[in-house]
Design a protein around this motif. Structure first.
Motif: not given
Lengths: 179, 101
Positions: A83-84, B89, A165-166, B80-82, B85-87, B91-92, A77
């Protein structure tokens, strides 16, 4: 207090402290490291509870596989620091109260229950003599054979799901553009 | 020689509560997934403690299944997280509201 109980208190203290560290760190890398400490101490706890095989599984699967997966995703990531996001929700005391109430409720229920010992076929000295691996294997491959087969299917589905999914779909593969 | 069952149950309840608090208060999806692992570990501690207390191996066997489910959950959750994040940007969790009713 004997040696077992002293060890238990050490493991319990470390588990609780590093669980709190896990959920309060702003940087996820530190959270993963704290979670690693938690998992190792949980494995120690399993050894105290006569479950050596589960302790090994905890270290190999949880610490070795799942946490490495977390670290890999973290590196993939490469989230920029800003962005955190905010560390916690602005209404966090309310939610902490909800969590505390849940803990209190579980503790109350457990304190009021009676868990009479109904000795089964595997008392600790028998388990120590035959080894917890053999004891688990005997039960796993006789009584729990069908759930064991089902869990392999669950793992297969998770594997395929993670790949689907990835994967980056191109229009030639029937996916939407720029997905 | 032995550890009282109530001690282990108390520890497991506390770890479960910490996991719930983390799940509710944090907005970073990675930390949310880690809180889920904490909750699953609390359940595992309970299962092993009862297995030891009742002189049965069933609890230990169910822990094997739980660990497998946790591995599957981590793999799918992180996938799902990846994709997210790709779409987006981010993680919030608060910035992801397409599905909000």
């Amino acid at each position: 207090m004997n040696l077992d109980q002293a060890f238990f208190l050490y493991f319990a203290a470390m588990i609780v402290v590093f669980s709190i560290v896990t959920i309060t760190r702003k940087n996820p890398v530190y959270a993963v490291m704290a979670l690693l400490v938690v998992f190792f101490h949980v494995a120690g706890l399993y050894v105290l509870l006569n479950a050596e095989f589960i302790a090994a599984l905890q270290v190999v699967v949880y610490a070795g596989a799942i946490l490495v997966l977390y670290l890999f995703v973290l590196m993939l990531l490469s989230v920029p620091r800003e962005a955190l996001g905010a560390a916690a929700h602005r209404r966090w005391p309310v939610y902490a109260l909800v969590g505390g109430a849940t803990t209190f409720e579980i503790a109350l229920l457990l304190a009021r229950s009676k868990f009479a010992p109904r000795p089964g076929p595997y008392p600790p000295d028998v388990v120590r003599e035959m080894g917890s691996t053999q004891a688990i294997g005997t039960v796993l491959f006789t009584e729990f054979l069908y759930p064991f087969e089902v869990i392999s299917l669950v793992l297969l589905v998770a594997m395929i799901g993670a790949i689907v999914l990835t994967k980056k779909w191109t229009p030639a593969q029937g996916g939407e553009e720029g997905r | 020689m032995t550890i009282p069952l109530s001690w282990v149950l108390a520890l497991s309840a506390v770890v479960f509560g910490i996991g719930v608090i983390g799940l509710l208060t944090r907005r970073n999806i990675l930390i949310l997934l880690m809180s889920l692992e904490l909750i699953l570990n609390a359940a595992n501690i309970n299962l092993v403690a009862f297995s030891n207390h009742l002189h049965s191996m069933r609890g230990n066997v169910i822990v094997v299944f739980t660990i497998a489910v946790a591995a599957a959950e981590a793999a799918v959750g992180l996938a799902i997280l990846l994709a997210l994040f790709r779409n987006r940007r981010t993680v919030n969790l608060d910035e992801v509201r397409e599905m909000k009713g």
